[in-house]
Write an enzyme that holds these catalytic residues in place. Structure first.
Site, PDB file in Angstrom:
ATOM      1  N   LEU A  38       0.838  -1.195   0.000  1.00 52.34           N
ATOM      2  CA  LEU A  38       0.000   0.000   0.000  1.00 52.34           C
ATOM      3  C   LEU A  38       0.876   1.249   0.000  1.00 52.34           C
ATOM      4  O   LEU A  38       1.878   1.288   0.703  1.00 52.34           O
ATOM      5  CB  LEU A  38      -0.908   0.002   1.221  1.00 52.34           C
ATOM      6  CG  LEU A  38      -1.985  -1.071   1.242  1.00 52.34           C
ATOM      7  CD1 LEU A  38      -2.702  -1.068   2.592  1.00 52.34           C
ATOM      8  CD2 LEU A  38      -3.001  -0.868   0.140  1.00 52.34           C
ATOM      9  N   ASP A  66      -7.537   8.117   8.852  1.00 53.17           N
ATOM     10  CA  ASP A  66      -6.872   8.088   7.540  1.00 53.17           C
ATOM     11  C   ASP A  66      -6.479   6.648   7.241  1.00 53.17           C
ATOM     12  O   ASP A  66      -5.560   6.109   7.868  1.00 53.17           O
ATOM     13  CB  ASP A  66      -5.624   8.978   7.543  1.00 53.17           C
ATOM     14  CG  ASP A  66      -5.971  10.443   7.738  1.00 53.17           C
ATOM     15  OD1 ASP A  66      -6.995  10.878   7.192  1.00 53.17           O
ATOM     16  OD2 ASP A  66      -5.218  11.138   8.445  1.00 53.17           O
ATOM     17  N   LEU A  67      -7.166   6.019   6.316  1.00 55.65           N
ATOM     18  CA  LEU A  67      -7.020   4.591   6.059  1.00 55.65           C
ATOM     19  C   LEU A  67      -5.568   4.197   5.806  1.00 55.65           C
ATOM     20  O   LEU A  67      -4.928   4.730   4.895  1.00 55.65           O
ATOM     21  CB  LEU A  67      -7.896   4.189   4.868  1.00 55.65           C
ATOM     22  CG  LEU A  67      -7.921   2.703   4.513  1.00 55.65           C
ATOM     23  CD1 LEU A  67      -8.497   1.887   5.656  1.00 55.65           C
ATOM     24  CD2 LEU A  67      -8.719   2.479   3.230  1.00 55.65           C
ATOM     25  N   ASP A  68      -5.073   3.259   6.608  1.00 55.56           N
ATOM     26  CA  ASP A  68      -3.720   2.713   6.475  1.00 55.56           C
ATOM     27  C   ASP A  68      -2.632   3.778   6.537  1.00 55.56           C
ATOM     28  O   ASP A  68      -1.556   3.611   5.975  1.00 55.56           O
ATOM     29  CB  ASP A  68      -3.592   1.912   5.169  1.00 55.56           C
ATOM     30  CG  ASP A  68      -4.452   0.667   5.165  1.00 55.56           C
ATOM     31  OD1 ASP A  68      -4.660   0.086   6.246  1.00 55.56           O
ATOM     32  OD2 ASP A  68      -4.927   0.266   4.082  1.00 55.56           O
ATOM     33  N   GLU A  69      -2.910   4.882   7.227  1.00 58.26           N
ATOM     34  CA  GLU A  69      -1.932   5.965   7.332  1.00 58.26           C
ATOM     35  C   GLU A  69      -1.554   6.234   8.790  1.00 58.26           C
ATOM     36  O   GLU A  69      -0.916   7.238   9.083  1.00 58.26           O
ATOM     37  CB  GLU A  69      -2.498   7.246   6.703  1.00 58.26           C
ATOM     38  CG  GLU A  69      -2.797   7.151   5.214  1.00 58.26           C
ATOM     39  CD  GLU A  69      -1.552   7.017   4.367  1.00 58.26           C
ATOM     40  OE1 GLU A  69      -0.460   7.392   4.848  1.00 58.26           O
ATOM     41  OE2 GLU A  69      -1.654   6.527   3.228  1.00 58.26           O
TER      42      GLU A  69
END
Length: 282
Positions: A194, A224-227
């Site tokens: 990702l 914040d998705l995958d952040e």
């Protein structure tokens, strides 16, 4: 008398005298320091410290000694009983490999966590939960029931006194409200491709592009998705001889190891948040 063992963690704006003040307060509580780590973040101007101490004094006395120091230096202070298991709720979907890694490591004593409940949006992994003797709660999620399911999840967190939520290949996106409710106490695992390889079958996408390194990232959950702030990462080399299926297997192995380390470090109170980053006293 066998001394009590405590872990003290703190973060505060950096300035002279912090270590001296903390050491003096610990001495006042009759503490013997067995381990001490510290770090100054130049980017945020924040000082971090993790100390393991032994003392015959009870926790309340240690808290009373450190309270004036915490107030004087505007500290975020944590005091934990060394070795105490962190109550952990694990969320999963259909892929049980990462879940099994966590439960096996927990049962073997390598992970200092206690798992009172497993939650899934599917029923496929109920037999694994039964094998490990852990209650399994099925919370199906659709667009129409998402809010209700998340409310039930938070009720389970409250009911079981959950301190940490681990997403072990849980294939649902959490709402912003739930992410905020679990801020700093929810860990997710994903493949390190990702955002380069989003969507379905990321390992197959990586294979098609001929990547030479695959891996995994464990991070705190945020809106914040995958952040979220990264706790641990691992990579391994691959080559043209590997099939997509071998990529998947190797990737899942890395994901399991990476998530277990992240959970262990969190449970041992070795991870402190520094804005969008983490300080990990491993």
């Amino acid at each position: 008398m066998v001394p009590n063992s405590f872990i003290v963690t703190l973060s505060c704006p950096d300035r002279p005298g912090i270590v001296h003040a903390v050491s003096g307060a610990l001495l006042e509580a009759g503490c013997n320091i067995s381990e001490s780590r510290q770090y100054e973040s130049r980017e945020t101007g924040t000082f971090f410290m993790r100390v393991t101490v032994a003392t015959s004094a009870p926790r309340e006395e240690l808290e009373a000694s450190l309270a004036p120091v915490a107030e004087a230096f505007d500290m975020k202070l944590g005091i934990f009983t060394d070795g105490e298991r962190v109550r952990t709720l694990i969320m999963c979907s259909k892929d049980g490999r990462t879940l099994n890694d966590l439960l096996f490591q927990q049962r073997s004593g390598a992970l200092p966590i206690e798992v009172p409940v497993i939650v899934s949006n599917h029923t496929e992994l109920a037999p694994m939960a039964e094998f490990y003797g852990i209650p399994f709660v099925h919370l199906p999620v659709t667009s129409a029931t998402k809010a209700e399911a998340e409310a039930k999840l938070l009720a389970l967190v409250e009911e079981h006194g959950i301190e940490l939520v681990v997403l072990a290949r849980y294939m649902q996106i959490l709402s912003d409200d739930l992410c905020r409710a679990l801020e700093g106490r929810a860990i997710n695992i994903h493949h390190s491709f990702l955002p380069s390889f989003k969507g379905a079958k990321p390992y197959h996408q990586a294979h098609a592009r001929g990547v030479k390194i695959i891996g995994a990232t464990a991070h705190y959950v945020t809106a914040d998705l995958d952040e979220g702030p990264i706790i641990e990462q691992e990579v391994i080399r691959v080559d043209h001889s590997k099939t997509p299926e071998q990529f998947v297997q190797l990737g899942r192995d890395v994901e399991g190891r990476t998530l277990c380390r992240a959970v262990q470090w969190h449970a041992e109170h070795r991870v402190l948040l520094d804005g969008t980053r983490t300080v990990v006293f491993d």
